[in-house]
Scaffold this motif. Sequence first.
Motif, PDB file in Angstrom:
ATOM      1  N   MET A   1       0.811  -1.215   0.000  1.00  0.00           N
ATOM      2  CA  MET A   1       0.000   0.000   0.000  1.00  0.00           C
ATOM      3  C   MET A   1       0.847   1.269   0.000  1.00  0.00           C
ATOM      4  SD  MET A   1      -2.862  -1.299   2.734  1.00  0.00           S
ATOM      5  CE  MET A   1      -3.793   0.217   2.797  1.00  0.00           C
ATOM      6  N   ASN A   2       2.019   1.223   0.627  1.00  0.00           N
ATOM      7  CA  ASN A   2       2.865   2.412   0.706  1.00  0.00           C
ATOM      8  C   ASN A   2       3.405   2.821  -0.658  1.00  0.00           C
ATOM      9  OD1 ASN A   2       2.542   2.633   3.437  1.00  0.00           O
ATOM     10  ND2 ASN A   2       4.601   1.918   3.983  1.00  0.00           N
ATOM     11  N   ILE A   3       3.593   4.122  -0.840  1.00  0.00           N
ATOM     12  CA  ILE A   3       4.152   4.651  -2.088  1.00  0.00           C
ATOM     13  C   ILE A   3       5.196   5.711  -1.746  1.00  0.00           C
ATOM     14  CG2 ILE A   3       3.670   5.970  -4.192  1.00  0.00           C
ATOM     15  CD1 ILE A   3       0.855   4.726  -4.131  1.00  0.00           C
TER      16      ILE A   3
ATOM     17  N   ILE B   1      -2.225  10.977  -6.094  1.00  0.00           N
ATOM     18  CA  ILE B   1      -2.336   9.714  -5.363  1.00  0.00           C
ATOM     19  C   ILE B   1      -3.009   9.947  -4.013  1.00  0.00           C
ATOM     20  CG2 ILE B   1      -1.011   7.861  -4.270  1.00  0.00           C
ATOM     21  CD1 ILE B   1       1.020   8.117  -6.535  1.00  0.00           C
ATOM     22  N   ALA B   2      -2.704  11.072  -3.366  1.00  0.00           N
ATOM     23  CA  ALA B   2      -3.361  11.399  -2.096  1.00  0.00           C
ATOM     24  C   ALA B   2      -4.870  11.551  -2.278  1.00  0.00           C
ATOM     25  CB  ALA B   2      -2.760  12.683  -1.522  1.00  0.00           C
ATOM     26  N   GLU B   3      -5.257  12.133  -3.412  1.00  0.00           N
ATOM     27  CA  GLU B   3      -6.688  12.278  -3.704  1.00  0.00           C
ATOM     28  C   GLU B   3      -7.336  10.917  -3.913  1.00  0.00           C
ATOM     29  OE1 GLU B   3      -9.345  14.748  -6.945  1.00  0.00           O
ATOM     30  OE2 GLU B   3      -7.385  15.544  -6.356  1.00  0.00           O
TER      31      GLU B   3
ATOM     32  N   SER C   1       0.798   4.954   3.547  1.00  0.00           N
ATOM     33  CA  SER C   1       1.566   6.196   3.628  1.00  0.00           C
ATOM     34  C   SER C   1       2.092   6.592   2.261  1.00  0.00           C
ATOM     35  CB  SER C   1       2.743   6.038   4.597  1.00  0.00           C
ATOM     36  OG  SER C   1       2.291   5.763   5.900  1.00  0.00           O
ATOM     37  N   ILE C   2       2.049   7.886   1.980  1.00  0.00           N
ATOM     38  CA  ILE C   2       2.610   8.444   0.741  1.00  0.00           C
ATOM     39  C   ILE C   2       3.759   9.356   1.137  1.00  0.00           C
ATOM     40  CG2 ILE C   2       2.138   9.790  -1.343  1.00  0.00           C
ATOM     41  CD1 ILE C   2      -0.886   9.159  -0.805  1.00  0.00           C
TER      42      ILE C   2
ATOM     43  N   GLY D   1      -2.270  14.510   3.553  1.00  0.00           N
ATOM     44  CA  GLY D   1      -1.738  13.282   4.129  1.00  0.00           C
ATOM     45  C   GLY D   1      -0.427  12.800   3.544  1.00  0.00           C
ATOM     46  N   VAL D   2       0.231  13.637   2.739  1.00  0.00           N
ATOM     47  CA  VAL D   2       1.520  13.263   2.164  1.00  0.00           C
ATOM     48  C   VAL D   2       2.636  13.650   3.134  1.00  0.00           C
ATOM     49  CG1 VAL D   2       3.141  13.596   0.241  1.00  0.00           C
ATOM     50  CG2 VAL D   2       0.660  13.570  -0.189  1.00  0.00           C
TER      51      VAL D   2
END
Length: 418
Positions: A163-165, A181-183, A202-203, A232-233
Amino acid sequence: MVANIPYTGQKRIIIVGSGFAGLKLAKKLSRQNFQIVLIDRFNYHQFQPLFYQVATSGIEPSSISFPLRKIFHHKKSIHIRMAEVFSVDSENNQIITSIGNIDYDYLVIATGADTNYFGQENISKNAIPMKSVPEALGLRNTLLQNYEAALSTCDQQQQIRLMNIVIVGGGPTGVELSGAIAEMKRYVLPKDFPELDFSKMSIFLVEAAPRILANMSEKSSKESQKYLQADGVTVLTGVQVTDFDGENVQLSNGKEIPAYSLIWAAGIKGNILEGLDKATTGRGNRIIVDSSNLVKGYTNIFAIGDVALLMDEQYPKGHPQVAQVAIQQAKLLAENFVNLSKNKPLLPFHYHDLGTLATVGRNNAVVDLPYVRFQGTLAWFVWMFIHLMAILGVKNKLLIFINWAWNYFTYDQSLRLI
C-alpha cells in the motif's frame, strides 16, 4: 539498407523526435520550401505534463496522445517515419535507423530526455519511471495490482509494503503525482477496496533539496508543501534515497521505508544519439550547442529542447528542461532555417520565461508568472485552463474536460483498469 524516402529536390531536414520541440519545428517548417522527415519511435505526440493523470486513472492515454500523421494531413513536404535512430554518420550526412540509412542536408536532434538514476543500479532496476505513455500505464497497472494483492495477503507487513508509495523528486512531476495519489487514497481507493484499512497507507515525497518546487518562488514552495501535508503526504526535504531493493527504501538519514513502489521523478538526462563527437556531451548528458542551437563542432547538425545544452550568462548551467524552452527554440530554429536558405546570419536564442505552474490536488495549485504569483483555487483553474488549451485536437480537449468535470463532481476516477 537505404530507407524508402523520395527525393524531392528540396533541402532535406531530418527531425529526430516528435516532442514539444520536434513537433513545433516540423509544423513551422511545413509552410516553407524544405523536405521534412520527422522520425520517432512512436507514431503519436505525447503531452508529457499530464502523464501523472494517466498513471492515477484520471484520463485515458489516448486523450494526451495525438497521431502525427493526422497533424500533417495535406502537408506533402512532411514525411513521417516510425523508427529507432541508432546513430549519426556525420561524415556521410546520414542517420542509421531501424528502417535503413537516411541522408540529410540538415539534422535536428530533438530526442528529449529520459530518467536519470544517477548511477544507482538497484534503483534503476526496481524503481518505476514515468517518461512516456507506456510507462505511465505501467505505473497505473502496478499501483492497482498492488492493492489487489494487498487484499489477498494475511501478512500485515507485506500489506503495508503493497500500500505504501514513495515518490522521489520534489519537482512539478513529483508534487503533482503525490497530490493525485493522495486524492485517490482519500476519495477513491476506500470505495474500491473497503476491506483495506487505508489509514495504514503512507505516501512519501522525498526531495534532496531543502525545499520542493525549488525552481519556483519560496512562497509557492511552502504553500505546495502545506497543501500536500494537509492531504496526508509526508514530505521529506534535505533527504536522499540511497538504495531500493524492491521491498525497502533506504534514506540518507538512516531511516527505512517499507514499500514495493518507488516512483522515480528525481532527474532527467538527455537522449544523445551515438556517433556524435564526445566533446559535444555536456552537463546532464546533454548536447552542447551555440546560441543558435548549432551543435558544437558541426555545421549542419542542430539540437533543441531537453537534449540541448545552451549556456549563456543568464543560464550558465543550461536552460531549464521545460516545454516552453523547447517550443521557443523550435520557433527560432525554423526562422533560422529560412535565414540559411537566404544566406542570412543565424539569430541567437533568448528565452522568455512565461512562468511556472504546478497543481497540488483538488482545488489547489501554485502559479509563478513573471509579474504575479498566486496560489489556491484560482491558481488551480488557471493551471487547468492553460493545460487544456495546450492539448492538441478539439476531441482530446473535450475528452479531458469531460474527465476532469466527472472526477471533480463525482470524486471518482472511472479509468481504473489493469
